[in-house]
Design an enzyme around this catalytic site. Structure first.
Site, mmCIF file in Angstrom:
data_model
loop_
_atom_site.group_PDB
_atom_site.id
_atom_site.type_symbol
_atom_site.label_atom_id
_atom_site.label_comp_id
_atom_site.label_asym_id
_atom_site.label_seq_id
_atom_site.Cartn_x
_atom_site.Cartn_y
_atom_site.Cartn_z
ATOM 1 C CB SER A 241 -0.895 -0.011 1.243
ATOM 2 O OG SER A 241 -1.695 1.146 1.298
ATOM 3 N N GLY A 242 0.597 2.187 -0.877
ATOM 4 C CA GLY A 242 1.388 3.407 -0.942
ATOM 5 C C GLY A 242 2.606 3.317 -1.839
ATOM 6 C CB SER A 243 4.270 0.532 -3.597
ATOM 7 O OG SER A 243 3.172 -0.086 -4.249
ATOM 8 N N GLY A 244 2.610 3.005 -5.095
ATOM 9 C CA GLY A 244 2.391 3.745 -6.333
ATOM 10 C C GLY A 244 1.689 2.965 -7.425
ATOM 11 C CE LYS A 245 -0.898 -1.920 -4.949
ATOM 12 N NZ LYS A 245 -0.333 -1.130 -3.816
ATOM 13 C CB SER B 9 -2.351 -9.299 -5.443
ATOM 14 O OG SER B 9 -1.506 -8.460 -6.190
#
Length: 199
Positions: free
Chosen positions: A36-40, A108
């Site tokens: 979460s927050g990685s930029g996906k 995921s």
């Protein structure tokens, strides 16, 4: 969950190949996975705009958005996470059958669940992209305030805090969002797709 009975597959009048010919491009799923927050979602939407400008029919399936509708009945237990990804895999397959590119942005976290989606699709229809970012950076960004709530124990089973994230073992691409801009990441994806003759 009750299983469907007395159902028969009905062959469609238009094939996936026919739709691809009409759209003038290959159809496939780019599966963005990461913390979460990685930029996906940000990368997926940046790529969607680039594809759109080049006449490539596409749609973004975003984890949070899907949980507002299709998967609003699911929580975040391991069982519900598995069902969440299974449903998205089936939806992605429908988009591919319709001749479109589908960009899925979901944490995921489990390799087994991502493998199930891969098995649903043909070999040239699943592109796993690991959006890699140190958890410290994700926490610094924390656009939705989720890490703070997880650290306080308000949110349980949060990936990276009290639930594991299993990194992809052999992704098609690794995008390090703490090192490269969103635009640079999208450009790398466009380059990859072009070299593969997907677009």
């Amino acid at each position: 969950m009750a299983k469907s009975t007395n159902v028969t597959w009905h062959e469609l009048s238009l094939s996936k190949e026919s739709r691809r010919i009409q759209n003038a491009h290959h159809s496939f799923a780019i599966w963005f996975t990461g913390l979460s927050g990685s930029g996906k979602s940000t990368i997926a939407n940046e790529l969607a705009n680039s594809l759109y400008k080049n006449g490539i029919s596409n749609y973004v399936l975003d984890g949070d958005n899907i949980r507002h509708g299709l998967n609003k009945d699911l929580g975040f237990s391991a069982e519900d996470r598995k069902e969440n990804i299974r449903r998205i895999g089936e939806v992605a397959k429908l988009f591919i059958d319709s001749g479109q590119v589908v960009l899925t942005a979901f944490i995921s976290p489990f390799r087994e669940d991502r493998a199930i989606v891969r098995e649903l699709l043909e070999e040239d229809e699943f592109i796993e992209v690991y959006v890699k970012c140190p958890i410290e950076e994700c926490e610094n960004r924390d656009p939705k305030g989720l890490y703070e709530k997880a650290r306080q124990g308000i949110i349980k089973d949060f990936t990276g805090i009290d639930s594991p994230y299993e990194e992809p073992e052999n992704p098609a691409l690794v995008l390090e969002t703490d090192r490269y801009s969103i635009e640079e990441c999208a450009e790398r994806l466009i380059s990859y797709l072009t070299k593969r003759n997907f677009i």
